[in-house]
Design an enzyme around this catalytic site. Structure first.
Site, PDB file in Angstrom:
ATOM      1  N   GLU A 175       0.836  -1.192   0.000  1.00 40.07           N
ATOM      2  CA  GLU A 175       0.000   0.000   0.000  1.00 40.07           C
ATOM      3  C   GLU A 175       0.875   1.248   0.000  1.00 40.07           C
ATOM      4  O   GLU A 175       1.840   1.323   0.743  1.00 40.07           O
ATOM      5  CB  GLU A 175      -0.917  -0.026   1.242  1.00 40.07           C
ATOM      6  CG  GLU A 175      -1.917   1.101   1.271  1.00 40.07           C
ATOM      7  CD  GLU A 175      -2.599   1.283  -0.067  1.00 40.07           C
ATOM      8  OE1 GLU A 175      -3.270   0.350  -0.547  1.00 40.07           O
ATOM      9  OE2 GLU A 175      -2.442   2.363  -0.672  1.00 40.07           O
ATOM     10  N   PHE A 176       0.490   2.232  -0.832  1.00 40.97           N
ATOM     11  CA  PHE A 176       1.291   3.457  -0.945  1.00 40.97           C
ATOM     12  C   PHE A 176       0.571   4.684  -0.403  1.00 40.97           C
ATOM     13  O   PHE A 176       1.026   5.809  -0.594  1.00 40.97           O
ATOM     14  CB  PHE A 176       1.685   3.691  -2.410  1.00 40.97           C
ATOM     15  CG  PHE A 176       2.600   2.625  -2.950  1.00 40.97           C
ATOM     16  CD1 PHE A 176       3.955   2.644  -2.652  1.00 40.97           C
ATOM     17  CD2 PHE A 176       2.105   1.588  -3.732  1.00 40.97           C
ATOM     18  CE1 PHE A 176       4.811   1.649  -3.133  1.00 40.97           C
ATOM     19  CE2 PHE A 176       2.950   0.591  -4.208  1.00 40.97           C
ATOM     20  CZ  PHE A 176       4.305   0.622  -3.917  1.00 40.97           C
ATOM     21  N   LEU A 177      -0.575   4.493   0.269  1.00 38.63           N
ATOM     22  CA  LEU A 177      -1.315   5.664   0.752  1.00 38.63           C
ATOM     23  C   LEU A 177      -0.487   6.436   1.771  1.00 38.63           C
ATOM     24  O   LEU A 177       0.337   5.864   2.484  1.00 38.63           O
ATOM     25  CB  LEU A 177      -2.650   5.248   1.378  1.00 38.63           C
ATOM     26  CG  LEU A 177      -2.649   4.468   2.693  1.00 38.63           C
ATOM     27  CD1 LEU A 177      -2.489   5.353   3.914  1.00 38.63           C
ATOM     28  CD2 LEU A 177      -3.936   3.695   2.814  1.00 38.63           C
ATOM     29  N   ALA A 235      12.089   4.589   1.079  1.00 43.88           N
ATOM     30  CA  ALA A 235      13.464   5.057   1.291  1.00 43.88           C
ATOM     31  C   ALA A 235      13.755   6.275   0.395  1.00 43.88           C
ATOM     32  O   ALA A 235      14.353   7.260   0.844  1.00 43.88           O
ATOM     33  CB  ALA A 235      14.450   3.935   0.996  1.00 43.88           C
ATOM     34  N   CYS A 286       6.211   4.644   9.427  1.00 45.71           N
ATOM     35  CA  CYS A 286       6.846   3.777   8.430  1.00 45.71           C
ATOM     36  C   CYS A 286       8.216   4.171   7.915  1.00 45.71           C
ATOM     37  O   CYS A 286       9.071   3.297   7.747  1.00 45.71           O
ATOM     38  CB  CYS A 286       5.901   3.587   7.253  1.00 45.71           C
ATOM     39  SG  CYS A 286       4.412   2.714   7.769  1.00 45.71           S
ATOM     40  N   LYS A 289      11.165   2.938  10.125  1.00 47.94           N
ATOM     41  CA  LYS A 289      11.228   1.472  10.259  1.00 47.94           C
ATOM     42  C   LYS A 289      11.537   0.805   8.914  1.00 47.94           C
ATOM     43  O   LYS A 289      12.267  -0.172   8.861  1.00 47.94           O
ATOM     44  CB  LYS A 289       9.939   0.926  10.878  1.00 47.94           C
ATOM     45  CG  LYS A 289       8.820   0.674   9.904  1.00 47.94           C
ATOM     46  CD  LYS A 289       7.820  -0.342  10.403  1.00 47.94           C
ATOM     47  CE  LYS A 289       6.537  -0.297   9.615  1.00 47.94           C
ATOM     48  NZ  LYS A 289       6.594  -0.825   8.252  1.00 47.94           N
TER      49      LYS A 289
HETATM   50  P1  NAD Z   1      -1.840  -0.424  12.704  1.00 46.69           P
HETATM   51  O1  NAD Z   1      -1.026  -0.713  13.892  1.00 46.69           O
HETATM   52  O2  NAD Z   1      -2.644   0.842  12.652  1.00 46.69           O
HETATM   53  O3  NAD Z   1      -2.864  -1.625  12.447  1.00 46.69           O
HETATM   54  C1  NAD Z   1      -2.510  -2.965  12.498  1.00 46.69           C
HETATM   55  C2  NAD Z   1      -3.637  -3.738  13.167  1.00 46.69           C
HETATM   56  O4  NAD Z   1      -3.388  -5.137  13.035  1.00 46.69           O
HETATM   57  C3  NAD Z   1      -3.790  -3.475  14.669  1.00 46.69           C
HETATM   58  O5  NAD Z   1      -5.088  -2.973  14.930  1.00 46.69           O
HETATM   59  C4  NAD Z   1      -3.541  -4.851  15.318  1.00 46.69           C
HETATM   60  O6  NAD Z   1      -4.344  -5.083  16.459  1.00 46.69           O
HETATM   61  C5  NAD Z   1      -3.915  -5.784  14.185  1.00 46.69           C
HETATM   62  N1  NAD Z   1      -3.352  -7.139  14.319  1.00 46.69           N
HETATM   63  C6  NAD Z   1      -2.067  -7.498  14.578  1.00 46.69           C
HETATM   64  N2  NAD Z   1      -1.941  -8.836  14.565  1.00 46.69           N
HETATM   65  C7  NAD Z   1      -3.165  -9.344  14.297  1.00 46.69           C
HETATM   66  C8  NAD Z   1      -3.675 -10.669  14.150  1.00 46.69           C
HETATM   67  N3  NAD Z   1      -2.881 -11.743  14.243  1.00 46.69           N
HETATM   68  N4  NAD Z   1      -4.989 -10.820  13.886  1.00 46.69           N
HETATM   69  C9  NAD Z   1      -5.796  -9.743  13.776  1.00 46.69           C
HETATM   70  N5  NAD Z   1      -5.372  -8.471  13.899  1.00 46.69           N
HETATM   71  C10 NAD Z   1      -4.066  -8.258  14.138  1.00 46.69           C
HETATM   72  O7  NAD Z   1      -0.850  -0.490  11.458  1.00 46.69           O
HETATM   73  P2  NAD Z   1      -1.013   0.264  10.049  1.00 46.69           P
HETATM   74  O8  NAD Z   1      -0.533   1.667  10.159  1.00 46.69           O
HETATM   75  O9  NAD Z   1      -2.365  -0.001   9.508  1.00 46.69           O
HETATM   76  O10 NAD Z   1       0.095  -0.509   9.185  1.00 46.69           O
HETATM   77  C11 NAD Z   1      -0.099  -1.840   8.786  1.00 46.69           C
HETATM   78  C12 NAD Z   1       0.950  -2.200   7.755  1.00 46.69           C
HETATM   79  O11 NAD Z   1       0.803  -1.361   6.597  1.00 46.69           O
HETATM   80  C13 NAD Z   1       2.402  -2.006   8.214  1.00 46.69           C
HETATM   81  O12 NAD Z   1       3.191  -3.016   7.636  1.00 46.69           O
HETATM   82  C14 NAD Z   1       2.789  -0.665   7.622  1.00 46.69           C
HETATM   83  O13 NAD Z   1       4.177  -0.568   7.367  1.00 46.69           O
HETATM   84  C15 NAD Z   1       2.028  -0.677   6.308  1.00 46.69           C
HETATM   85  N6  NAD Z   1       1.673   0.652   5.774  1.00 46.69           N
HETATM   86  C16 NAD Z   1       1.215   1.623   6.613  1.00 46.69           C
HETATM   87  C17 NAD Z   1       0.832   2.849   6.077  1.00 46.69           C
HETATM   88  C18 NAD Z   1       0.324   3.958   6.955  1.00 46.69           C
HETATM   89  O14 NAD Z   1       0.125   5.050   6.462  1.00 46.69           O
HETATM   90  N7  NAD Z   1       0.071   3.737   8.245  1.00 46.69           N
HETATM   91  C19 NAD Z   1       0.889   3.061   4.694  1.00 46.69           C
HETATM   92  C20 NAD Z   1       1.350   2.032   3.869  1.00 46.69           C
HETATM   93  C21 NAD Z   1       1.728   0.816   4.420  1.00 46.69           C
HETATM   94  C1  UGA Z   2       4.464   7.724   3.681  1.00 45.86           C
HETATM   95  C2  UGA Z   2       4.492   7.638   2.152  1.00 45.86           C
HETATM   96  O1  UGA Z   2       4.278   8.952   1.616  1.00 45.86           O
HETATM   97  C3  UGA Z   2       3.414   6.696   1.639  1.00 45.86           C
HETATM   98  O2  UGA Z   2       3.523   6.556   0.228  1.00 45.86           O
HETATM   99  C4  UGA Z   2       3.588   5.323   2.312  1.00 45.86           C
HETATM  100  O3  UGA Z   2       2.549   4.457   1.903  1.00 45.86           O
HETATM  101  C5  UGA Z   2       3.556   5.491   3.816  1.00 45.86           C
HETATM  102  O4  UGA Z   2       4.589   6.412   4.233  1.00 45.86           O
HETATM  103  C6  UGA Z   2       3.817   4.214   4.551  1.00 45.86           C
HETATM  104  O5  UGA Z   2       4.370   3.295   4.009  1.00 45.86           O
HETATM  105  O6  UGA Z   2       3.460   4.247   5.731  1.00 45.86           O
HETATM  106  P1  UGA Z   2       3.016   9.021   5.489  1.00 45.86           P
HETATM  107  O7  UGA Z   2       4.117   8.650   6.410  1.00 45.86           O
HETATM  108  O8  UGA Z   2       1.628   8.727   5.897  1.00 45.86           O
HETATM  109  O9  UGA Z   2       3.219   8.297   4.074  1.00 45.86           O
HETATM  110  O10 UGA Z   2       3.065  10.577   5.170  1.00 45.86           O
HETATM  111  P2  UGA Z   2       4.051  11.487   4.274  1.00 45.86           P
HETATM  112  O11 UGA Z   2       3.235  12.512   3.622  1.00 45.86           O
HETATM  113  O12 UGA Z   2       4.941  10.701   3.436  1.00 45.86           O
HETATM  114  O13 UGA Z   2       4.893  12.214   5.409  1.00 45.86           O
HETATM  115  C7  UGA Z   2       5.853  11.529   6.176  1.00 45.86           C
HETATM  116  C8  UGA Z   2       6.640  12.521   6.995  1.00 45.86           C
HETATM  117  O14 UGA Z   2       7.479  13.310   6.162  1.00 45.86           O
HETATM  118  C9  UGA Z   2       5.782  13.522   7.770  1.00 45.86           C
HETATM  119  O15 UGA Z   2       6.339  13.730   9.038  1.00 45.86           O
HETATM  120  C10 UGA Z   2       5.854  14.775   6.931  1.00 45.86           C
HETATM  121  O16 UGA Z   2       5.655  15.950   7.678  1.00 45.86           O
HETATM  122  C11 UGA Z   2       7.267  14.692   6.383  1.00 45.86           C
HETATM  123  N1  UGA Z   2       7.446  15.411   5.114  1.00 45.86           N
HETATM  124  C12 UGA Z   2       6.802  15.008   3.988  1.00 45.86           C
HETATM  125  C13 UGA Z   2       8.313  16.489   5.074  1.00 45.86           C
HETATM  126  O17 UGA Z   2       8.931  16.874   6.096  1.00 45.86           O
HETATM  127  N2  UGA Z   2       8.495  17.136   3.881  1.00 45.86           N
HETATM  128  C14 UGA Z   2       7.857  16.765   2.741  1.00 45.86           C
HETATM  129  O18 UGA Z   2       8.070  17.417   1.692  1.00 45.86           O
HETATM  130  C15 UGA Z   2       6.988  15.673   2.797  1.00 45.86           C
END
Ligand code: NAD
Ligand code: UGA
Length: 467
Positions: A175-177, A235, A286, A289
């Site tokens: 996911e890239f959101l 990255a 993210c 990590k």
């Molecule tokens: P999150 O912590 O908000 O949600 C994860 C959920 O999974 C938690 O509610 C947890 O209770 C649940 N969980 C864990 N183990 C479980 C199991 N065995 N059965 C059922 N539920 C379980 O995490 P998130 O921010 O949604 O991120 C999830 C993944 O997506 C991570 O790998 C992260 O790197 C990736 N990701 C996150 C974002 C973002 O913007 N947060 C964007 C892109 C990708």
């Molecule tokens: C980022 C990526 O943009 C998503 O594509 C990816 O899916 C996600 O991580 C993930 O894997 O979790 P996110 O962390 O939600 O999304 O938000 P960003 O808009 O990327 O901002 C990340 C951090 O960088 C924030 O602290 C933001 O303030 C900072 N940032 C961003 C800057 O300091 N300058 C910028 O120009 C852009």
């Protein structure tokens, strides 16, 4: 158990990715029935809340979709067993944080939640199930998932020879959101990435997205390219932020202005204008990590120079936070004892209530350690969250959270702006100035406030990346 004719989807993990992603899929695919499951009962309760302000994730546009789809083709539940058993397709969207102990601690991703999800799937799935990696994972994790699933297949075949076979295929669909724009990102993605090694599974996932995403934006690759591309995308994005932040320091020393430099270089189409905003360092759950995980993988494969190169992105990020804390202290005559600072913004970026890895946490802790009293205002982050993140027991009476900027600024010596909320552009700065102790400072770590106007009001201004 027979799977019904209507396609059933199960998403394991009802977090920042699982909730919004499944909501958008549900709204674009009325023919799918989607169950989002989680082990966390409070989270599921919050997703099912009648009071929509209590949804566990704040994202512009999310509430409307939940109102329309919940109970129609989108369901939130703790009944993991039943939802897995009914599913044709299972998305794994669980957390993958950095390991805190054992081999690879501090770098490698902790895959225990992935492993437990795979074990649950192995146990309860029926017939053929497509398992989709939605979480961000180290390259070759699909191998581990396959091993767990296949061992259950073997068991099943051994014990129940006359029953229909239980089979799995694995697809990577990272996911890239970005938070704060999640709904728009999901609705209008730059691309959807699907990696796999069997056509049928890739097609079944592409079919879902084809309901609203142009086919040309659906990229298919092998499993390992897909897994690795997600880490590399994060990255590269983070590397741009560390690059611009490193130059912000040089601007402060030379009289160049970081916003002007960003504009000048960003108009070169080869560089591009996005992700060049200077700030207090990247936060969010993210970037850090995922880079540390990439560093770990490089070193695991003996590519130490490559690992060191990427680790520098994280080091500059830590340095930027330290640098801002030190500058605040220096400008306030070298000491913060008996001084009150108002911190505007606690989320890691605007338009989200998420505070994971927010630069505000480290910077606030640095200031507290210097003896400051801090008063916070953030439009979306709760008092409970702020107190929790700051482990406030260690700073008894030194941390207060207010529901308005004006109240937070009362008697403060300085305001430190750490999140770029639009609301801060339109504050009544004249009234704020009046209630502060003089000289009244503003430290603008996002370099986005109108310096000229604020100086005219009487503020002393420090702006990141400018003299
Ligand atoms: P999150 O912590 O908000 O949600 C994860 C959920 O999974 C938690 O509610 C947890 O209770 C649940 N969980 C864990 N183990 C479980 C199991 N065995 N059965 C059922 N539920 C379980 O995490 P998130 O921010 O949604 O991120 C999830 C993944 O997506 C991570 O790998 C992260 O790197 C990736 N990701 C996150 C974002 C973002 O913007 N947060 C964007 C892109 C990708
Ligand atoms: C980022 C990526 O943009 C998503 O594509 C990816 O899916 C996600 O991580 C993930 O894997 O979790 P996110 O962390 O939600 O999304 O938000 P960003 O808009 O990327 O901002 C990340 C951090 O960088 C924030 O602290 C933001 O303030 C900072 N940032 C961003 C800057 O300091 N300058 C910028 O120009 C852009």
């Amino acid at each position: 158990m027979n799977k019904s004719l209507q396609k059933n989807i199960c998403c394991i993990g009802a977090g920042y990715v699982g909730g919004p992603t499944m909501a958008v899929i549900a709204s674009n695919c009325p023919e799918l029935r989607i169950n989002v499951v989680d082990i966390n009962e409070d989270r599921i309760k919050a997703w099912n809340s009648e009071d929509f302000s209590k949804l566990p994730v704040f994202e512009p546009g999310l509430e409307n979709i939940i109102k329309k789809q919940r109970g129609i083709n989108l369901f939130f539940s703790n009944n993991i067993k039943e939802c897995i058993a009914k599913a044709d397709i299972i998305f794994i969207s669980v957390n993958t944080p950095t390991k805190t102990k054992g081999v690879g601690a501090g770098y490698a991703s902790d895959l225990k939640w992935i492993e437990s999800s795979a074990r649950e799937i192995a146990k309860y799935a029926t017939n053929h199930t497509v398992v989709v990696e939605k979480s961000t994972l180290p390259v070759r994790t699909a191998e581990t998932i396959k091993t767990i699933l296949n061992s259950s297949e073997e068991e099943y075949k051994k014990n129940l020879d006359d029953k229909p076979k239980k089979t799995f295929s694995i697809v990577s669909n990272p996911e890239f959101l970005a938070e704060g724009t999640a709904i728009d990102d999901l609705q209008n993605p730059d691309r959807v990435l699907i990696g796999g090694d069997d056509e049928y599974s890739i097609d079944s996932i592409s079919d879902i997205y084809r309901n609203w995403v142009e086919p040309s934006k659906i990229i298919t690759t092998n499993l390992w390219s897909s897994e690795l591309s997600k880490l590399v995308a994060n990255a590269f994005l983070a590397q741009r932020i560390s690059s611009i932040n490193s130059i912000s320091a040089l601007c402060e020393s030379t009289g160049a202005n970081i916003n002007e430099v960003a504009q000048a270089i960003g108009t070169d189409t080869r560089i591009g204008s996005k992700f060049l905003k200077p700030g207090p360092g990247f936060g969010g759950s993210c970037f850090k990590k995922d880079i540390l995980n990439l560093v770990y993988l490089c070193k695991y494969y003996g590519l130490n120079e490559v690992g060191d190169y990427w680790e520098q992105v994280v080091k500059i990020n830590d340095w930027q936070q330290q640098r801002i804390s030190s500058l605040v202290i220096k400008n306030l005559f070298g000491t913060l004892s008996n001084k009150k600072l108002a911190v505007f913004g606690f989320s890691f970026k605007a338009n989200t209530n998420d505070t994971r890895e927010s630069p505000s946490i480290n910077i606030s802790k640095n200031l507290l350690q210097e003896g400051a009293e801090l008063s916070f205002f953030d439009p979306k982050v709760s008092e409970k969250q702020i107190l929790n993140d700051l482990e406030v027991k260690n700073y008894e009476g030194k941390v207060l959270v207010y529901d308005s900027a004006l109240k937070a600024a009362n008697r403060a010596d300085a305001i430190l702006v750490l999140t770029e909320w639009d609301d801060f552009l339109n504050l009544d700065w004249e009234s704020i100035y009046k209630v502060m102790r003089k000289p009244a400072w503003i430290f603008d770590s996002r370099s986005f406030l109108n310096k000229k106007t604020l100086k005219l009001i009487g503020f002393n201004m420090w702006t990141l990346g400018a003299l």
